[in-house]
Enzyme design. Structure first.
Site, PDB file in Angstrom:
ATOM      1  N   ASP A 146     163.946  21.246-106.639  1.00 36.55           N
ATOM      2  CA  ASP A 146     164.805  21.890-107.637  1.00 36.55           C
ATOM      3  C   ASP A 146     165.169  20.895-108.748  1.00 36.55           C
ATOM      4  O   ASP A 146     165.787  21.267-109.740  1.00 36.55           O
ATOM      5  CB  ASP A 146     166.057  22.514-107.000  1.00 36.55           C
ATOM      6  CG  ASP A 146     166.916  21.501-106.277  1.00 36.55           C
ATOM      7  OD1 ASP A 146     166.561  20.306-106.263  1.00 36.55           O
ATOM      8  OD2 ASP A 146     167.965  21.902-105.720  1.00 36.55           O
ATOM      9  N   SER A 147     164.714  19.643-108.604  1.00 43.06           N
ATOM     10  CA  SER A 147     164.833  18.689-109.711  1.00 43.06           C
ATOM     11  C   SER A 147     164.047  19.199-110.920  1.00 43.06           C
ATOM     12  O   SER A 147     164.196  18.676-112.022  1.00 43.06           O
ATOM     13  CB  SER A 147     164.332  17.302-109.293  1.00 43.06           C
ATOM     14  OG  SER A 147     163.055  17.387-108.694  1.00 43.06           O
TER      15      SER A 147
ATOM     16  N   ASP B 171     161.270  23.870-102.443  1.00 43.15           N
ATOM     17  CA  ASP B 171     162.723  23.675-102.322  1.00 43.15           C
ATOM     18  C   ASP B 171     163.456  25.010-102.390  1.00 43.15           C
ATOM     19  O   ASP B 171     163.106  25.880-103.197  1.00 43.15           O
ATOM     20  CB  ASP B 171     163.192  22.808-103.507  1.00 43.15           C
ATOM     21  CG  ASP B 171     164.205  21.763-103.083  1.00 43.15           C
ATOM     22  OD1 ASP B 171     164.637  21.770-101.920  1.00 43.15           O
ATOM     23  OD2 ASP B 171     164.546  20.917-103.936  1.00 43.15           O
TER      24      ASP B 171
ATOM     25  N   LYS C 177     162.377  23.472 -98.000  1.00 40.25           N
ATOM     26  CA  LYS C 177     163.376  22.408 -97.805  1.00 40.25           C
ATOM     27  C   LYS C 177     164.730  22.954 -98.219  1.00 40.25           C
ATOM     28  O   LYS C 177     164.826  23.704 -99.190  1.00 40.25           O
ATOM     29  CB  LYS C 177     163.025  21.187 -98.667  1.00 40.25           C
ATOM     30  CG  LYS C 177     164.105  20.095 -98.643  1.00 40.25           C
ATOM     31  CD  LYS C 177     163.665  18.831 -99.338  1.00 40.25           C
ATOM     32  CE  LYS C 177     163.993  18.782-100.806  1.00 40.25           C
ATOM     33  NZ  LYS C 177     165.427  18.911-101.136  1.00 40.25           N
TER      34      LYS C 177
ATOM     35  N   GLU D 181     169.071  21.774 -98.498  1.00 42.69           N
ATOM     36  CA  GLU D 181     170.078  20.727 -98.403  1.00 42.69           C
ATOM     37  C   GLU D 181     171.195  21.129 -97.443  1.00 42.69           C
ATOM     38  O   GLU D 181     171.512  22.310 -97.319  1.00 42.69           O
ATOM     39  CB  GLU D 181     170.688  20.460 -99.794  1.00 42.69           C
ATOM     40  CG  GLU D 181     169.702  19.890-100.788  1.00 42.69           C
ATOM     41  CD  GLU D 181     170.339  19.599-102.147  1.00 42.69           C
ATOM     42  OE1 GLU D 181     171.572  19.728-102.307  1.00 42.69           O
ATOM     43  OE2 GLU D 181     169.576  19.244-103.067  1.00 42.69           O
TER      44      GLU D 181
ATOM     45  N   GLU E 171     168.787  11.022 -98.545  1.00 35.79           N
ATOM     46  CA  GLU E 171     168.874  10.597 -99.950  1.00 35.79           C
ATOM     47  C   GLU E 171     170.161   9.815-100.202  1.00 35.79           C
ATOM     48  O   GLU E 171     171.255  10.235 -99.805  1.00 35.79           O
ATOM     49  CB  GLU E 171     168.832  11.829-100.879  1.00 35.79           C
ATOM     50  CG  GLU E 171     169.019  11.424-102.351  1.00 35.79           C
ATOM     51  CD  GLU E 171     168.710  12.519-103.358  1.00 35.79           C
ATOM     52  OE1 GLU E 171     168.291  13.621-102.966  1.00 35.79           O
ATOM     53  OE2 GLU E 171     168.883  12.232-104.562  1.00 35.79           O
TER      54      GLU E 171
HETATM   55  O1  KIV Z   1     164.489  18.232-105.869  1.00 31.73           O
HETATM   56  C1  KIV Z   1     164.128  17.069-105.611  1.00 31.73           C
HETATM   57  O2  KIV Z   1     163.405  16.412-106.380  1.00 31.73           O
HETATM   58  C2  KIV Z   1     164.601  16.473-104.368  1.00 31.73           C
HETATM   59  C3  KIV Z   1     164.275  15.035-104.128  1.00 31.73           C
HETATM   60  C4  KIV Z   1     165.250  14.190-104.848  1.00 31.73           C
HETATM   61  C5  KIV Z   1     164.192  14.714-102.678  1.00 31.73           C
HETATM   62  O3  KIV Z   1     165.234  17.120-103.593  1.00 31.73           O
END
Ligand code: KIV
Length: 276
Positions: free
Chosen positions: A46-47, A85, A115, A117, A184
């Site tokens: 999600d970055s 994500d 993934k 969080e 992280e």
């Molecule tokens: O979204 C992302 O890029 C991440 C990484 C920082 C692990 O979750």
């Protein structure tokens, strides 16, 4: 030709010599490059809110955004394990909604796992998604989706109590069925300790060398951004390479040096001057 790493091979890295690596990737062209490289895994993170859409953080990213980018990455990287994500708001309303969104990212995006969080609090959600048949990668420590609650992007787990909470979370997520956990922004000593005390592999970002695997945001490690966090090593300076190329192009166009004969179609057309 690289062979796609499998989930059992990822689990086995806990006891082997190989340290699998992951980078973020959000588009087809870059996915082709990662697929050709020795990188084992891609995170469609999600970055992308920051790197692709120009948002200030990750909170505004939608399930649609993740599916859109994941589809194109999967098309470009058939030999690389792809992690999709789950964005903010896609798994914090109800377990049913979390499963529905995980199903969409997994099926429509075509990735190899999702993934999400969160620590012990989200363990029931992780359990339900795994039970629904989708492999889950967890993510604890500095979790960007909830950085507002943490008072910003700050290193986590610095007190003994916070360290214990993170270890308890890692254990709860393992118990819930997560097959790996991203650590992280936590002290390297704590990451190494968590890595020793759980049986699923850890993947570090800003968490030191004691993790079982490592991940970086591609734009950071390729030197495409002006600022990078302390834990990022720039393996290239693409910002300079790209800016030099753009500016050289502008200069040559203005000097009428480009496009020269080499870069044009040179067919001779008789009588061209008679065109009316
Ligand atoms: O979204 C992302 O890029 C991440 C990484 C920082 C692990 O979750």
């Amino acid at each position: 030709m690289k062979k796609k790493i499998t989930l059992p091979e990822i689990l086995a890295c806990k006891h082997g010599n190989k340290i699998p690596t992951m980078v973020t990737c959000y588009d087809y062209t870059n996915a082709r490059l990662v697929d050709e490289s020795d990188i084992d895994m891609i995170l469609v993170g999600d970055s992308l809110g920051m790197t692709m859409i120009g948002m200030k953080g990750t909170v505004g990213v939608t399930v649609e955004d993740i599916i859109y980018h994941t589809k194109h990455v999967v098309a470009g990287a058939p030999n690389t394990f792809v992690v999709g994500d789950m964005p903010f708001g896609s798994y914090n309303v109800s377990i049913e909604e979390a499963i529905r969104n995980a199903n969409r990212i997994f099926a429509e995006g075509g990735c190899d796992c999702v993934k999400l969080e969160g620590g012990a609090d989200v363990a029931p959600v992780v359990k339900a998604i795994v039970k629904a048949g989708i492999p889950v990668c967890s993510h604890i420590g500095l979790t960007p989706q909830t950085q507002a609650l943490m008072g910003g992007f700050k290193v986590q787990g610095k007190s003994l109590e916070a360290a214990q909470n993170l270890l308890d979370s890692a254990r709860a997520l393992e118990e819930a069925g997560a097959f790996m956990v991203v650590l992280e922004g936590i002290p390297a000593t704590l990451a190494a300790e968590i890595t020793k005390r759980i049986s699923i592999p850890t993947m570090g970002i800003g968490a030191g060398v004691g993790c079982d695997m490592q991940v970086l945001v591609a734009q950071d490690m390729l030197g495409m951004t002006e600022w990078v966090p302390k834990f990022v090593k720039k393996y290239a300076d693409l910002r300079t390479v790209i800016l030099d190329a753009y500016n050289e192009y502008v200069k040559e166009v203005n000097q009428k040096v480009f496009p020269s004969e080499l870069y044009q179609y040179n067919a001779k057309i008789d009588g061209l001057e008679t065109l009316k």
